[in-house]
Write a protein that holds these residues in place. Structure first.
Motif, short mmCIF file in Angstrom:
data_model
loop_
_atom_site.label_atom_id
_atom_site.label_comp_id
_atom_site.label_asym_id
_atom_site.label_seq_id
_atom_site.Cartn_x
_atom_site.Cartn_y
_atom_site.Cartn_z
N SER A 69 0.81 -1.22 0.00
CA SER A 69 0.00 0.00 0.00
C SER A 69 0.84 1.28 0.00
CB SER A 69 -0.93 0.01 1.22
OG SER A 69 -0.18 0.30 2.39
N HIS A 70 0.20 2.38 -0.23
CA HIS A 70 0.80 3.71 -0.15
C HIS A 70 1.41 3.92 1.23
CE1 HIS A 70 -3.10 4.67 1.83
NE2 HIS A 70 -3.52 3.79 0.94
N ARG A 71 0.68 3.50 2.28
CA ARG A 71 1.19 3.64 3.65
C ARG A 71 2.42 2.75 3.83
NH1 ARG A 71 -3.26 3.29 5.68
NH2 ARG A 71 -3.59 5.53 5.86
N ALA A 72 2.38 1.54 3.28
CA ALA A 72 3.53 0.63 3.39
C ALA A 72 4.75 1.23 2.71
CB ALA A 72 3.20 -0.73 2.77
N ARG A 73 4.57 1.84 1.56
CA ARG A 73 5.71 2.44 0.85
C ARG A 73 6.31 3.59 1.63
NH1 ARG A 73 3.73 1.79 -5.47
NH2 ARG A 73 3.53 -0.47 -5.29
N ALA A 74 5.47 4.42 2.25
CA ALA A 74 5.98 5.50 3.10
C ALA A 74 6.68 4.91 4.33
CB ALA A 74 4.85 6.43 3.51
N LEU A 75 6.08 3.85 4.90
CA LEU A 75 6.67 3.22 6.08
C LEU A 75 8.00 2.56 5.77
CD1 LEU A 75 3.46 1.74 7.72
CD2 LEU A 75 4.97 3.47 8.74
N MET A 76 8.15 1.98 4.57
CA MET A 76 9.43 1.37 4.19
C MET A 76 10.54 2.41 4.19
SD MET A 76 8.56 -1.23 1.09
CE MET A 76 6.94 -1.95 1.09
N THR A 77 10.26 3.56 3.58
CA THR A 77 11.25 4.63 3.54
C THR A 77 11.56 5.11 4.95
OG1 THR A 77 10.38 5.28 1.39
CG2 THR A 77 11.77 6.87 2.50
N PHE A 78 10.52 5.29 5.75
CA PHE A 78 10.71 5.72 7.14
C PHE A 78 11.51 4.68 7.92
CE2 PHE A 78 9.16 4.96 11.49
CZ PHE A 78 9.80 6.02 12.10
N ARG A 79 11.13 3.39 7.81
CA ARG A 79 11.81 2.33 8.58
C ARG A 79 13.30 2.29 8.27
NH1 ARG A 79 9.91 -3.25 6.90
NH2 ARG A 79 11.16 -2.63 5.15
N ASP A 80 13.64 2.37 6.98
CA ASP A 80 15.05 2.34 6.60
C ASP A 80 15.81 3.49 7.25
OD1 ASP A 80 14.43 0.12 5.10
OD2 ASP A 80 14.51 1.17 3.17
#
Length: 192
Positions: A166-177
């Protein structure tokens, strides 16, 4: 000591989705806090101000998010006003507005804002799809039953799968890294 993180949202579905995304990698906390929402066409600015407000009240490292839902044929409407439009006219209203439009392309964009004593940092993610003509699926929330990606609506996709694409997952991936690289365990301990 394990990393921990607080998500501030009054939307329990969002908190579930974020918790599923992180799994066991981060100890996750959810706080429901009503945050006044800045009116802006820029979701990153909205997320930044929500994070500022939440951090000033809670004084702990946290994330907030804001999401826009933009329909190409409607010049990006409802955009960052998606929650208000959903609350007032719902998916039925969106589908009614979309009647007769052959162009059904739309996209979600989520901005995740992280706040701690070092500042506020914003991360974005987007997913493209189409608005379908009839709601489908029982999973998810919001516009998920009318937004189709690769033949399935987000409401037809199990939470675990949605939490990966999802869009939220993609933002969260960038944040998590960024978070795993730039914040050590003691800095993110909410019990300090």
């Amino acid at each position: 000591m394990s990393r921990s993180l607080t998500m501030v949202t009054s939307n329990a579905h969002k908190a579930q989705e974020v918790a599923a995304f992180f799994g066991q990698s981060i100890k996750f906390h959810h706080i429901a806090l009503d945050i006044p929402e800045l009116r802006s066409d820029d979701i990153e600015e909205i997320a930044r101000e929500k994070a500022r407000y939440a951090y000033n009240h809670l004084h702990r490292p946290l994330i907030v998010d804001d999401t826009s839902f933009s329909i190409d044929a409607l010049n990006g409407f409802p955009g960052p006003y998606a929650a208000y439009v959903l609350k007032t006219i719902g998916n039925k209203g969106i589908l009614k507005i979309m009647e007769g439009f052959p162009d059904r392309k739309a996209h979600f964009t989520t901005a995740i804002a992280f706040a701690d004593d070092k500042g506020i940092f914003v991360f974005s993610g987007m997913i493209e799809g189409n608005v379908i003509t009839e709601p489908r699926g029982r999973e998810g929330f919001g516009y998920d039953p009318v937004f189709e990606v690769r033949g399935k609506t987000l409401a037809e996709i199990p939470l675990e799968e949605k939490s990966a694409i999802s869009h939220r997952a993609r933002a969260l991936m960038t944040f998590r890294d960024w978070f795993m690289k730039n914040r050590n365990d003691s800095e993110t301990d909410t019990n300090r």
